[in-house]
Design an enzyme around this catalytic site. Structure first.
Site, PDB file in Angstrom:
ATOM      1  N   ASP A  36       0.861  -1.173   0.000  1.00 18.14           N
ATOM      2  CA  ASP A  36       0.000   0.000   0.000  1.00 18.14           C
ATOM      3  C   ASP A  36       0.901   1.227   0.000  1.00 18.14           C
ATOM      4  OD1 ASP A  36      -1.753   2.057   0.416  1.00 18.14           O
ATOM      5  OD2 ASP A  36      -2.536   1.315   2.338  1.00 18.14           O
ATOM      6  N   ILE A  37       1.015   1.879  -1.146  1.00 23.27           N
ATOM      7  CA  ILE A  37       1.974   2.978  -1.244  1.00 23.27           C
ATOM      8  C   ILE A  37       1.564   4.190  -0.410  1.00 23.27           C
ATOM      9  CG2 ILE A  37       2.721   2.233  -3.529  1.00 23.27           C
ATOM     10  CD1 ILE A  37       1.236   4.675  -4.688  1.00 23.27           C
ATOM     11  N   TYR A 125      -8.430  14.263 -10.961  1.00 22.86           N
ATOM     12  CA  TYR A 125      -7.457  13.283 -11.423  1.00 22.86           C
ATOM     13  C   TYR A 125      -6.185  13.975 -11.904  1.00 22.86           C
ATOM     14  CZ  TYR A 125      -5.215   9.885 -14.525  1.00 22.86           C
ATOM     15  OH  TYR A 125      -4.298   9.076 -15.148  1.00 22.86           O
TER      16      TYR A 125
END
Length: 287
Positions: A36-37, A125
């Site tokens: 999980d970055i 985004y």
């Protein structure tokens, strides 16, 4: 061979990259469940343990409308997580390649964007991906920022990847295909992109790259028409629809053609025409 750590293993690009690098002790490709970055301590632990020479970060929240409604998650993955990886890379002396997007631009241009153009994202985004670029640049000088556009390839779930499925379904149902008209952009075939990313890493010229296949800059309607031609059929009828008419949360750039000044500087050959790559995808799709 470099020791390579790839994030986003289950994504379309992550899968393609992992296949290109090949299975060996020199590759560690991890999905979100394995890394999980957004968890800094976990990132540090993995990077210090494996000690890669190169980190390729293909992990991202790339669903444009989802980023508008789940902004905290978008920034956690696309920006904060990218920064954690870059900080960990710097700590062990590794390089980092961060995959970004044409959506960092607002789409107001009529000529291909270069690294000399100022990013002006118009969606969450695009904003989160731009903040990811900044976080990587701040953390380490040993970075490659690679902006890509309109990815397509075998096994993908996005429109470009499944274009021949969509066309076949429309033909079978004798119904028209409703297709978005924009953004105007080049398409990028995943196997070609993966090869170019690895080539960039071999050159050791850090900076910002714009990487797409060559070929005409078109919207999704023309992309679909070319796919129909490749299939050798005359149907289905194609109707253009616009994002704004559907009331979707996110804005899209009208135009996002890209030109890579870094590739030109390094005399890297242009990637093949995306129409040729689309023909290759069709052959794969038929098998």
């Amino acid at each position: 061979m470099k020791k390579v750590l790839i994030t986003g293993r289950n994504g379309l690009l992550g899968k393609t990259l992992s296949e290109k690098v090949g299975n060996s002790d020199e590759l560690l490709a991890l999905d979100r469940q394995s890394l999980d970055i957004t968890n800094k301590s976990q990132v540090d632990q993995v990077v210090v343990s494996f000690r890669p020479d190169l980190i390729i970060n293909s992990a991202a929240i790339a669903r444009v409308d989802m980023c508008e409604t789940e902004r905290e998650l978008a920034w956690a993955v696309n920006a904060t997580g990218a920064g954690y990886l870059a900080e960990a890379a710097e700590a062990v002396g590794a390089e980092i390649m961060h995959i970004s997007t044409d959506y960092v631009f607002d789409g107001s241009s009529s000529t291909p964007y270069t690294i000399e153009d100022k990013p002006e994202p118009i969606s969450a985004y695009g904003e989160s991906k731009l903040d990811g670029e900044k976080a990587v640049m701040k953390a380490t000088d040993r970075h490659y920022i690679v902006r890509v556009a309109r990815l397509f390839g075998s096994g993908g779930s996005n429109f470009g990847s499944r274009i021949f499925d969509h066309i076949s379904k429309a033909v079978e149902s004798s119904s028209p295909m409703k297709v978005f008209g924009y953004p105007l952009s080049q398409a990028t075939y995943l196997p070609d992109l993966a090869d170019r990313l690895l080539k960039i890493a071999e050159e050791h010229n850090y900076g910002v790259y714009h990487t797409t296949n060559s070929g005409p800059i078109v919207g999704w309607v023309d992309f679909t028409k070319i796919a129909v031609q490749i299939m050798g059929i005359t149907e289905p009828r194609i109707e253009q629809v616009e994002y704004i008419d559907l009331g979707l949360p996110a804005l899209r750039p009208q135009y996002s053609g890209l030109r890579c000044l870094m590739a030109e500087k390094l005399s890297l050959s242009p990637l093949r025409d995306w129409r040729e790559a689309l023909e290759h995808l069709y052959k794969v799709w038929k098998t």
